[in-house]
Design an enzyme around this catalytic site. Structure first.
Site, PDB file in Angstrom:
ATOM      1  N   HIS A  48      18.753  52.626  28.009  1.00 60.06           N
ATOM      2  CA  HIS A  48      18.696  53.148  29.372  1.00 60.06           C
ATOM      3  C   HIS A  48      17.633  52.412  30.192  1.00 60.06           C
ATOM      4  O   HIS A  48      16.440  52.564  29.957  1.00 60.06           O
ATOM      5  CB  HIS A  48      18.368  54.647  29.313  1.00 60.06           C
ATOM      6  CG  HIS A  48      18.350  55.325  30.638  1.00 60.06           C
ATOM      7  ND1 HIS A  48      17.231  55.959  31.126  1.00 60.06           N
ATOM      8  CD2 HIS A  48      19.320  55.489  31.565  1.00 60.06           C
ATOM      9  CE1 HIS A  48      17.507  56.497  32.294  1.00 60.06           C
ATOM     10  NE2 HIS A  48      18.762  56.223  32.594  1.00 60.06           N
ATOM     11  N   GLU A  56      22.094  49.529  29.757  1.00 59.33           N
ATOM     12  CA  GLU A  56      22.487  50.296  30.947  1.00 59.33           C
ATOM     13  C   GLU A  56      21.585  49.884  32.090  1.00 59.33           C
ATOM     14  O   GLU A  56      20.389  49.659  31.890  1.00 59.33           O
ATOM     15  CB  GLU A  56      22.348  51.797  30.680  1.00 59.33           C
ATOM     16  CG  GLU A  56      22.805  52.695  31.829  1.00 59.33           C
ATOM     17  CD  GLU A  56      21.708  53.011  32.844  1.00 59.33           C
ATOM     18  OE1 GLU A  56      22.044  53.575  33.910  1.00 59.33           O
ATOM     19  OE2 GLU A  56      20.523  52.696  32.598  1.00 59.33           O
ATOM     20  N   ASP A  63      21.021  50.263  36.665  1.00 59.91           N
ATOM     21  CA  ASP A  63      21.412  50.706  38.005  1.00 59.91           C
ATOM     22  C   ASP A  63      21.377  49.496  38.913  1.00 59.91           C
ATOM     23  O   ASP A  63      20.519  48.614  38.744  1.00 59.91           O
ATOM     24  CB  ASP A  63      20.429  51.756  38.529  1.00 59.91           C
ATOM     25  CG  ASP A  63      20.256  52.915  37.574  1.00 59.91           C
ATOM     26  OD1 ASP A  63      21.200  53.694  37.420  1.00 59.91           O
ATOM     27  OD2 ASP A  63      19.168  53.035  36.967  1.00 59.91           O
ATOM     28  N   HIS A  85      16.481  51.325  40.243  1.00 62.19           N
ATOM     29  CA  HIS A  85      17.010  52.689  40.292  1.00 62.19           C
ATOM     30  C   HIS A  85      16.790  53.358  41.641  1.00 62.19           C
ATOM     31  O   HIS A  85      17.715  53.881  42.258  1.00 62.19           O
ATOM     32  CB  HIS A  85      16.378  53.545  39.196  1.00 62.19           C
ATOM     33  CG  HIS A  85      16.832  54.974  39.211  1.00 62.19           C
ATOM     34  ND1 HIS A  85      16.215  55.951  39.970  1.00 62.19           N
ATOM     35  CD2 HIS A  85      17.850  55.597  38.569  1.00 62.19           C
ATOM     36  CE1 HIS A  85      16.825  57.098  39.802  1.00 62.19           C
ATOM     37  NE2 HIS A  85      17.825  56.914  38.953  1.00 62.19           N
ATOM     38  N   GLU A 133      25.600  51.074  36.675  1.00 62.40           N
ATOM     39  CA  GLU A 133      25.739  52.225  37.575  1.00 62.40           C
ATOM     40  C   GLU A 133      25.512  51.795  39.015  1.00 62.40           C
ATOM     41  O   GLU A 133      24.457  51.233  39.348  1.00 62.40           O
ATOM     42  CB  GLU A 133      24.757  53.335  37.223  1.00 62.40           C
ATOM     43  CG  GLU A 133      24.903  54.544  38.149  1.00 62.40           C
ATOM     44  CD  GLU A 133      23.884  55.632  37.928  1.00 62.40           C
ATOM     45  OE1 GLU A 133      23.720  56.490  38.827  1.00 62.40           O
ATOM     46  OE2 GLU A 133      23.239  55.643  36.860  1.00 62.40           O
TER      47      GLU A 133
END
Length: 271
Positions: free
Chosen positions: A8, A35, A37, A50, A123
């Site tokens: 993450h 992962e 953003d 993020h 994301e």
């Protein structure tokens, strides 16, 4: 079946999130995937950040969408994680590649260069002033790597079902994940989620709403769960048949998963 372990924002428990350094550590620790953003800069670059504002991670209060890549590249995205490190005379100087802003292109290059299959969950953040341009830019970039088909190591995630629908129109075979933060979202989402979509509930939602957790697990969608950092939360995911867990602590979760028997019945030990 053992779940995938994705890092993450990189190995973000111990290293500054979304820095190249955090991702390289996660890969060294054996993460199955990464992962991130993504946000779009004022001059059209996708960057791994993020927050809408850079204040928390750089100390400089700028809005990512109003800044160009050159300005973002001047900022230190790493020191906030260890604020007392500057008092250490032996602390290494900031690495201009590992500790500065990370572009999605650079992260994809790192993934492509691995000698094993590494997956990446991207994301897209909303709302944003650029709307659907973010998804278009993501798909265009994935296309440069040949990663828009069903066998792509990449998947695109969002809390916005409109964003996921955009991805599906632009790249019909690309895996997508509908993220879910609150139980109140599900009655609406279940009417629009398509059969091939993956569901991405938060682990807190699964803990706090066991009936909904069971309903999701018994449905036709694979589950990818965030952010799983403890043995207890991993066991919950195992009980629900979750296919992937996203963790700030990829080395710890990797160790727990690797210690499971092939049938996955034994409970992982708490640590």
């Amino acid at each position: 079946m053992r779940p995938q372990v994705l890092a993450h924002r990189g190995a973000s428990h111990d290293h500054a999130e979304h820095t190249l350094g955090a991702y390289l550590v996660a890969l060294e620790e054996g993460a199955d995937g990464l992962e991130c953003d993504v946000r779009l800069t004022a001059d059209g670059h996708l960057v791994c950040v993020h927050d809408r504002n850079t204040k928390r991670t750089t100390g400089y209060g700028g809005v990512v969408s109003t800044m160009d890549l050159a300005k973002l590249s001047e900022l230190d995205f790493a020191s906030w994680k260890h604020p007392w490190a500057e008092l250490d005379d032996e602390r290494p100087d900031l690495d201009p590649e590992r500790d500065r802003v990370l572009t999605l292109r650079r992260l994809l290059e790192v993934v492509a260069a691995q000698d094993r299959r590494v997956e990446i969950a991207i994301e897209t953040k909303h709302p944003t002033r650029y709307g659907g341009l973010v998804e278009r830019k993501v798909v265009e970039l994935l296309g440069e790597f040949g990663w828009t088909g069903a066998d792509s190591p990449a998947r695109v995630m969002s809390f916005s079902y409109t964003a996921i629908q955009r991805i599906e129109r632009l790249a019909p075979e690309l895996p997508v994940v509908q993220l879910i933060e609150r139980s109140a979202m599900w009655p609406m989402l279940r009417r629009v989620v398509r059969g091939r979509w993956i569901l991405g509930p938060g682990v807190e939602l699964l803990r706090e709403h066991p009936r909904l957790a069971r309903r999701l697990a018994e449905g036709r969608h694979d589950l990818h769960v965030w952010t799983v950092n403890t043995a207890e939360d991993l066991q919950l995911c195992l009980d629900l048949g979750v296919k992937a867990v996203i963790s700030d602590r990829p080395a710890y979760l990797r160790g727990l998963v690797d210690a499971l028997p092939d049938d996955g019945i034994d409970r992982p030990e708490a640590g």
